[in-house]
Write a protein that holds these residues in place. Structure first.
Motif: not given
Lengths: 287, 586
Positions: A33-50
């Motif tokens: 939700k926070a990501l979408s609120n900031t106007g980030a796009s899924p294409e431009n987001t790099f998610f790193v998980a442990g």
């Protein structure tokens, strides 16, 4: 680049396998939700998980993502952000991942201040290995590997971030979605390394640090008129081991990110087929 | 007149041995002479024994030999350390006024040149220049024009101001004059001629760094460790000009993960380390391979195990690079055989990594790292370095063939040649995940047996494709028809080539720059009457591989005392097998 993506655009078609009621659901929703609120796009987001229950988040988000080895998510995020400062880099993992096996990386990621967001899904227990104590487990927590308690004080992630000169230090609670979203959003917008420790209760293995416990124990810094830019005040709250706080405890408004201080502003992936002509200067040094 | 000269300066750590040696090597290179250097040093900042040895000739030199002609001895231990290599014609330059060398008597019939290095240096402006006085004295004693030394001093010190340059030149001249005033250099029998040839002088770590930048490496992440630190030191301060960045990580675990992160965004990325760092990086190596991420991991090998001998030579990590990491994962292992090849193999490593989405080990070693060697500049055609990026899709329009029916990108598409496409964050339509878990074509976790099998086979197929399409060949020297086969990998090539001149029999020498995949030479091994495998480790790790390949036994010539092979040692070892017993005894 598409913008204005909504919350659902960030969710993959994979259904989480977390236990029903797991705090990780709320935390993930808050992050997306926070990501979408900031106007980030899924294409431009790099998610790193442990690695761990929390690490499964990499599968459930719909962004470019990597699910790495245990404890090393932060360096991956750091390398990605430096190599492409245009990306929104989000790192998420658990308390074991971040404060035990990955503790060294946490300290240095805080110091380095690369502009990315680190959300720890803190349940004060090892869930995926079925119930051993974690670095944030209380001294009295009885687990499979601590049948009479841990005999160790819990690690204090906020104090660790503070002593490592963190520029954004916050804490949230997975079931207080409104505040969680606000805090993570502020973290994403912060220019530097943002750390958000999110209490994400484990309903299966931790019968002490429960939803009910946090609901009763948490004090929101907004309710006590805390100024997060006041370092001294932040220090006081963070070092107060009697109270569990929710909110942005510290934010350095003058934070300069690693990329900024190194003049890194372009992606590094594009290469010409041959090097530029001045590559020959490298050879000239050896004459 | 002896023209193939071996010179060295020796003393304690902290005596400025290294920079002095480098200044003289530079002077020789600028004079159009070939140079091959080596160093002895310890893992300490002060004291101990350290030396810088230069071999110089008009023809290319590519090995150390067991002979010392001119020795600048700052300590008595320097003479003791080199005793076996000194001969009747050797010259020893020393400062008899210093307590360290008081009452020094040269061994045997050799000539000692007592030069007041410290006093003359002070006269020139500071005791710190005493080694430069010794270089001036060296020029006089070897009939080498001092103007070359002046040029080298200018290059070394010009950034620090003209006064320093002039003082150093004066120090050199005082040493030079002292020899002519007190001795008759023409009696010594040394003359170092100059030529008009233009050479570059560089070491293996610098060649790797230069190769990385030319190949378009943009992110270097590393943690300091001997003898790989010089790669990072070289790249830092240069890569920035080409849009890159160096980051010093908190440890090797972090360094390889940073490089991995950068590589996932499409940047060419690299890390360099030595054995202890490789152990740590092995954790993430499997992830790199499993996620099919192109990455270059340089291992500048040193003597192990554990902390081992950090400043000593060994090629002991072959098995670790080949088998390291749990389970089975794809990799390439390149092992440059010369300083120049360090450049070429680095470029190749980046191309292989991206063409096959696979981690590549680039195996240098301490010998290559510390050797400054001269080459014709033509050897390094930097401007024509080709960056081959494989199936790298940077436009949405290119993704179409690689989407499933739901329009999802397949980073591990099960292709005929095993090679899947690669795209990067920021590209619309290319969203995907990668994981260290076994996965399907989309990169999503699976434990479905047929999918597991397919992905394992796909990853293996990439290597088969590479073997078909690339030229993983050996470098061949000597007589192709000889039935005496000598084989080596990595840095021993130069010493073996020079040893060949000292053999009576003709041999066929195959030098391997590829450990995996490597060319199949089973037939050559089976047909040879004698097969020798030469390498710097105690068990013969490469020899064992070749024995497995060919199902035959080979003879191992091994060295694991921490010092590289010299040409003389190899010749002696080979002759002990090849010559009749009575000749060897003589």
């Amino acid at each position: 680049m598409s913008t204005g993506a909504n919350f659902a655009d960030f969710k993959s078609d994979k259904k989480p396998t977390w236990c029903p009621g797991c705090g990780d659901f709320g935390t993930m929703n808050g992050i997306l939700k926070a990501l979408s609120n900031t106007g980030a796009s899924p294409e431009n987001t790099f998610f790193v998980a442990g690695i761990g229950c929390s690490g499964k988040i990499g599968t459930y988000v719909r962004t470019y993502s990597i699910h790495g080895v245990h404890g090393r998510a932060l360096p991956v995020g750091c390398g990605a952000k430096i190599a492409n400062p245009n990306l929104e880099v989000m790192v998420a993992g658990g308390d074991g991942d971040g404060f035990s096996i990955g503790a060294a990386h946490f300290i240095h990621a805080v110091r380095r201040n690369v502009n990315m967001t680190y959300v720890v899904m803190d349940n004060r227990i090892y869930g995926l290995t079925k119930g051993q104590y974690s670095p944030t487990s209380g001294t009295d927590l009885k687990t499979k590997t601590s049948p009479s308690g841990t005999y160790m004080p819990p690690l204090d992630p906020l104090a660790l971030a503070l002593s490592s000169q963190g520029t954004f230090i916050a804490q949230a609670f997975s079931s207080d979605l409104k505040r969680l979203v606000e805090i993570v959003e502020a973290a994403i917008n912060h220019n530097g390394f943002s750390f958000v420790n999110v209490f994400s209760p484990c309903v299966t293995y931790n019968k002490v640090d429960t939803y009910q416990y946090f609901r009763e124990a948490l004090v929101d810094v907004n309710d006590i008129g805390h100024d997060p830019t006041d370092h001294e005040a932040a220090k006081k709250l963070i070092l107060d081991s009697e109270t569990e706080y929710q909110g942005i405890l510290y934010q350095n408004p003058n934070s300069v990110s690693y990329e900024e201080s190194h003049g890194l502003d372009s992606p590094m992936w594009d290469l010409s087929e041959n090097p530029p002509e001045d590559i020959l200067n490298l050879l000239r040094e050896f004459y | 007149m002896i023209d193939d000269l071996n010179w060295a300066i020796g003393g304690e750590a902290g005596h400025g041995i290294d920079s002095t040696g480098k200044i003289f090597a530079q002077a020789l290179s600028r004079a159009g002479r070939h140079v091959f250097t080596s160093k002895v040093f310890a893992s300490r900042i002060r004291g101990g024994y350290t030396s810088y040895k230069i071999r110089t000739a008009l023809v290319p030199v590519q090995s150390v030999v067991d002979r010392m002609d001119v020795l600048v001895a700052l300590t008595k231990r320097t003479v003791e350390e080199n005793l076996s290599q000194l001969h009747d014609k050797s010259l020893i330059i020393y400062d008899g006024e210093r307590t360290m060398m008081k009452d020094f008597e040269p061994p045997g019939n050799m000539t000692s040149l007592n030069v007041p290095l410290q006093r003359l240096a002070e006269e020139a402006g500071g005791a710190i220049m005493r080694n430069i006085v010794a270089l001036g004295a060296t020029c006089a004693a070897t009939n080498f024009p001092i103007s070359n030394l002046d040029e080298s001093l200018e290059k070394q010190f010009s950034r620090k101001g003209s006064e320093l340059v002039e003082n150093n030149k004066k120090a050199a001249l005082l040493g030079y004059n002292h020899i002519f005033e007190n001795y008759n250099p023409s009696d010594f029998g040394y003359i170092l001629e100059c030529t008009d040839s233009t050479y570059v002088l560089l070491n293996g770590d610098e060649a790797i760094g230069m190769g990385a930048i030319a190949a378009g490496c943009r992110l270097y992440a590393g943690y300091p460790i001997t003898p790989a630190t010089a790669v990072m030191n070289y790249i830092k301060g240069r890569i920035e000009h080409f849009g890159g960045h160096v980051i010093q990580a908190e440890d090797e675990l972090s360094a390889i993960n940073m490089a991995l992160g950068a590589a996932r965004t499409g940047a060419r990325a690299m890390t360099a380390t030595s054995g202890p760092g490789i152990d740590l990086m092995t954790e993430t190596f499997g992830l790199v391979s499993m996620t099919e991420t192109p990455l270059v991991i340089c291992n500048v090998m040193r003597a192990g195990p554990s902390t081992g001998m950090p400043t000593k030579q060994e090629q002991g990590d072959l098995n670790t690079m080949l088998y390291g990491g749990h389970s089975e994962c794809e990799r390439f292992i390149l092992a440059p055989t010369t300083v120049a090849e360090c450049f070429h193999k680095t470029v190749e490593a980046f191309n292989l990594a991206e063409k096959y989405n696979t981690p590549v080990y680039l195996a240098g070693d301490l010998s290559l790292a510390i050797t400054e060697q001269t080459y014709s500049p033509d050897e390094f055609a930097l401007e024509s370095t080709k960056r081959e990026r494989g199936l790298f899709l940077t436009e949405t329009s290119e993704l179409e063939p690689w989407l499933n029916t739901q329009g999802q990108f397949k980073p591990h598409a099960d292709t005929e040649d095993g090679v899947s496409p690669r795209t990067l964050p920021g590209i619309e339509g290319g969203i995907h995940m990668v994981t260290g878990l076994e996965h399907d074509e989309l990169g999503r976790r699976t434990e479905h047996p047929p999918t597991r099998e397919k992905q394992v086979q796909k990853r293996k197929r990439k290597v088969e494709t590479a073997i078909e399409q690339e030229n993983f060949d050996y470098r061949e020297f000597g007589s192709p028809d000889s039935d005496i086969l000598v084989i080596s990998w990595g840095s021993n090539e130069g010493a073996i080539l020079e040893a060949m001149d000292q053999l009576e029999q003709k041999i066929r020498f195959l030098s391997f720059p590829y450990v995996f995949p490597r060319p199949d030479i089973s037939e050559a091994i089976q047909n040879a009457s004698m097969v020798f495998v030469i390498e710097c480790n105690a068990s013969g790790q490469f020899a064992t591989l070749l024995e497995h390949d060919s199902l035959s036994r080979v003879t191992r010539i091994l060295k694991y005392d921490g010092i590289r092979f010299s040409a003389d040692e190899i010749a002696k070892e080979l002759n002990s097998y090849l010559l009749p017993e009575e000749v060897v005894l003589k």
